[in-house]
Write an enzyme that holds these catalytic residues in place. Sequence first.
Site, mmCIF file in Angstrom:
data_model
loop_
_atom_site.group_PDB
_atom_site.id
_atom_site.type_symbol
_atom_site.label_atom_id
_atom_site.label_comp_id
_atom_site.label_asym_id
_atom_site.label_seq_id
_atom_site.Cartn_x
_atom_site.Cartn_y
_atom_site.Cartn_z
ATOM 1 N N LYS A 1 0.845 -1.198 0.000
ATOM 2 C CA LYS A 1 0.000 0.000 0.000
ATOM 3 C C LYS A 1 0.880 1.247 0.000
ATOM 4 O O LYS A 1 1.861 1.328 0.737
ATOM 5 C CB LYS A 1 -0.919 -0.013 1.225
ATOM 6 C CG LYS A 1 -1.973 1.094 1.235
ATOM 7 C CD LYS A 1 -2.908 0.941 2.430
ATOM 8 C CE LYS A 1 -3.992 2.000 2.445
ATOM 9 N NZ LYS A 1 -4.920 1.856 3.591
ATOM 10 N N SER B 1 -9.788 2.029 2.622
ATOM 11 C CA SER B 1 -8.949 2.783 1.708
ATOM 12 C C SER B 1 -7.962 1.918 0.928
ATOM 13 O O SER B 1 -7.334 2.376 -0.028
ATOM 14 C CB SER B 1 -8.145 3.823 2.496
ATOM 15 O OG SER B 1 -7.282 3.186 3.437
ATOM 16 N N SER C 1 -10.095 -0.362 6.919
ATOM 17 C CA SER C 1 -9.535 -0.279 5.563
ATOM 18 C C SER C 1 -8.719 -1.478 5.118
ATOM 19 O O SER C 1 -8.227 -1.499 3.987
ATOM 20 C CB SER C 1 -8.686 0.989 5.435
ATOM 21 O OG SER C 1 -9.499 2.126 5.508
#
Length: 497
Positions: free
Chosen positions: A80, A155, A179
């Site tokens: 990420k 997210s 998330s």
Amino acid sequence: MTDLTKLTAAQTAERIARGENSAVEVAEAHLARIEAVDEKVHAFLHIDREGALAAARRVDEQRAAGEPLGPLAGVPLALKDIFTTEGVPTTVGSKILEGWVPPYDATVTRRLKEAGVVVLGKTNMDEFAMGSSTENSAYGPTANPWDLTRIPGGSGGGSSAALASFQAPLAIGTDTGGSIRQPAAVTGTVGVKPTYGGVSRYGMVAFSSSLDQGGPCARTVLDAALLHEVIAGHDPMDSTSIDAPVPAVVEAARGGDVRGLRVGVVREFSGEGYQAGVMQRFTESVELLRELGAEVVEISCPSFTKALAAYYLIAPSECSSNLARFDAMRYGLRVGDDGSRSAEDVTALTREAGFGAEVKRRVMLGTYALSSGYYDAYYGSAQKVRTLITRDFQRAFESVDVLVSPTTPTTAFPIGERADDPMAMYLADLCTIPSNLAGNAAMSLPCGLAPEDGLPVGLQIIAPAMADDRLYRVGAAVEAAFQSRWGHPLLEEAPVL
């Protein structure tokens, strides 16, 4: 899609260790898969082809020299884009950090490299991890591989989509209000939020410091456990890091058994707003736990109904403080510095150009909640609710070993459907937020497809702080039973891109 991209992380590591495939061969297969499908999915913001192949070659050289390899050596991973990576762009999905190349590695990044994990690149995300759909990325939305017109969660939608589209067998996400778990649920993958402080936050760009937690994302419970063990553990660079042994997550994942376990079903995670197919699959999961030998009881946690409101005061308040560092003076974007403007004007112009709408919304909410005259009424009250939620968990865990619930109230919604309705977007994290507020551990794993739309549904398992191994014990048992019933992993039912 080659057979190498279909393997689990554990299978891939075993093949590399035995010399059946080289780490370079595995990396090249996944890089080819990315090239073939990511134009449709948009899981990645940056591909580090040279770095990935160099890391793979080091693993092959270690094996050739007879050096011991770690349990995930040579396995590709999608990272990420919130973790700093030396020499590789880190944007946090924001224009304000476009092109920024960090001079150091986050602790998670460093531990991955030391373990021989091959980082393929950085994944797309909601800007500064603020969102539930990955539509808030400054670089465009990511699509759900099950249905390219729908969201992959947020997210960390880039990480979950990379897994579900077989672009990587492992990924790293962060979980501030769900998330990791929410994207896992809507893409049919596994995501774990470790106990707060169980994985170092050093080098992870901060959104809400008392809630943010990095964790593993994978396609199987065992793979998630193997990755969890690599990235977890005390870090003196993080003042919130827990100085205690990492729970035995891999051992638990290899021996999943729920016989004699007391499982609590949270009463508050049902009712209006929950999709019928989601509740159907959740009810089947509870019955499966009974069949496997668990004792199931209903548990009430009344303060959970206030969790969403408390979260959306605490998280924006902390974000307004954390994002104050993006002032155009030190790093990142700089707008309007033509010599005619003051530093304040340059900062204002830079933030206007560099921050997206959701980030601005949360910064303004947080600044208001922390302002003189409103602090006690808003932020202070939210912290009191947080204490009540923690106490509800403590009481629940006095009588049960784990709690279960749906991970999300609905399956993946269409891209754009909730873009103009922040409250509807926030409701996607209804079931996941309480664990962030309390700091305990939680997992999402697939429990089937909703009959209305054929999209994945997630089962959430919640454990006390530092009892992360319970997640893997229950998760492994449920996963094995469901796959035996289905005759294959759930992702085999996903459309082939």
